[in-house]
Design a protein around this motif. Structure first.
Motif, short mmCIF file in Angstrom:
data_model
loop_
_atom_site.label_atom_id
_atom_site.label_comp_id
_atom_site.label_asym_id
_atom_site.label_seq_id
_atom_site.Cartn_x
_atom_site.Cartn_y
_atom_site.Cartn_z
N LYS A 294 -30.43 13.44 -3.83
CA LYS A 294 -30.31 12.37 -4.81
C LYS A 294 -29.68 12.94 -6.08
O LYS A 294 -29.50 14.16 -6.21
N ALA A 295 -29.38 12.08 -7.02
CA ALA A 295 -28.81 12.49 -8.29
C ALA A 295 -29.18 11.46 -9.35
O ALA A 295 -29.48 10.31 -9.03
N ILE A 296 -29.15 11.90 -10.58
CA ILE A 296 -29.29 10.96 -11.70
C ILE A 296 -27.90 10.64 -12.19
O ILE A 296 -27.07 11.54 -12.38
N ARG A 297 -27.63 9.36 -12.35
CA ARG A 297 -26.35 8.90 -12.87
C ARG A 297 -26.53 8.42 -14.30
O ARG A 297 -27.54 7.80 -14.63
N ILE A 298 -25.54 8.73 -15.12
CA ILE A 298 -25.52 8.27 -16.50
C ILE A 298 -24.31 7.37 -16.66
O ILE A 298 -23.19 7.76 -16.31
N ILE A 299 -24.54 6.17 -17.17
CA ILE A 299 -23.41 5.29 -17.48
C ILE A 299 -23.51 4.83 -18.92
O ILE A 299 -24.60 4.74 -19.49
N GLN A 300 -22.35 4.58 -19.50
CA GLN A 300 -22.27 4.08 -20.87
C GLN A 300 -21.90 2.62 -20.81
O GLN A 300 -20.81 2.27 -20.41
N VAL A 301 -22.84 1.75 -21.17
CA VAL A 301 -22.55 0.33 -21.22
C VAL A 301 -21.94 0.01 -22.58
O VAL A 301 -21.03 -0.79 -22.68
N LYS A 302 -22.41 0.68 -23.61
CA LYS A 302 -21.91 0.48 -24.97
C LYS A 302 -21.26 1.77 -25.45
O LYS A 302 -21.67 2.86 -25.07
N ASP A 303 -20.26 1.63 -26.31
CA ASP A 303 -19.60 2.81 -26.86
C ASP A 303 -20.41 3.44 -27.99
O ASP A 303 -20.23 4.60 -28.31
N SER A 304 -21.29 2.66 -28.58
CA SER A 304 -22.06 3.17 -29.72
C SER A 304 -23.30 3.92 -29.24
O SER A 304 -23.56 4.02 -28.05
#
Length: 159
Positions: free
Chosen positions: A94-104
């Motif tokens: 498994k892995a942890i995913r990081i996503i940016q929904v907002k630029d701030s």
């Protein structure tokens, strides 16, 4: 004597250079879905860190300790979304995913605890944010269209 001190100093500097510094914090998840120590942390398709530990809390949650390479610490913001998914490099892990929904957002402080999401909540958040942005663009374009119609003289208007 001076030669030994000089050699020791050089050796210490080389060793320090070999060990990169990391940005450490914890992510609280309701379910860790088979995540284990040493699983990777990804931003997009790039591995930027790893899981260093998992603690089970009295409330039934799990606190997952992660270590992010300092060169990527700016990608971990308080506006980021964290979720557990399969590892793109190997299906057994498994892995942890990081996503940016907002630029701030601000960089997560070292040793802070942030909230993780389920995969589907994270994906829904991304879709909803894109939808909001597209509706805003559409609204702006419609407003521009109506402004253009208001500027037409009566003789240019369609009757």
């Amino acid at each position: 004597m001076i030669k030994n001190i000089f050699f020791s100093a050089i050796t210490a500097l080389v060793l320090i250079g070999c060990f990169g510094t990391t940005h450490n914090f914890k992510i609280r998840f309701n379910d860790i879905n088979g995540l284990r120590k040493n699983d990777q942390v990804f931003f997009d398709k790039t591995a930027i860190g790893e899981v260093t530990g998992i603690e089970y809390t009295d409330t039934g949650n799990s606190l997952v300790s992660v270590s992010i390479e300092d060169q990527f610490s700016s990608l971990t913001k308080d506006s980021s979304t964290f979720y557990i998914d399969s590892n793109p490099e190997t299906e057994e892990r498994k892995a942890i995913r990081i996503i940016q929904v907002k630029d701030s957002g601000n960089i997560i402080e070292k040793n802070a605890i942030v909230e993780g999401q389920s995969k589907y909540v994270a994906i829904y958040g991304q879709i909803a944010d894109k939808f909001r942005k597209n509706v805003h663009v559409l609204e702006s374009e419609i407003n521009e269209f109506f402004k253009g119609l208001q500027n037409l003289s009566e003789s240019e208007q369609i009757k």
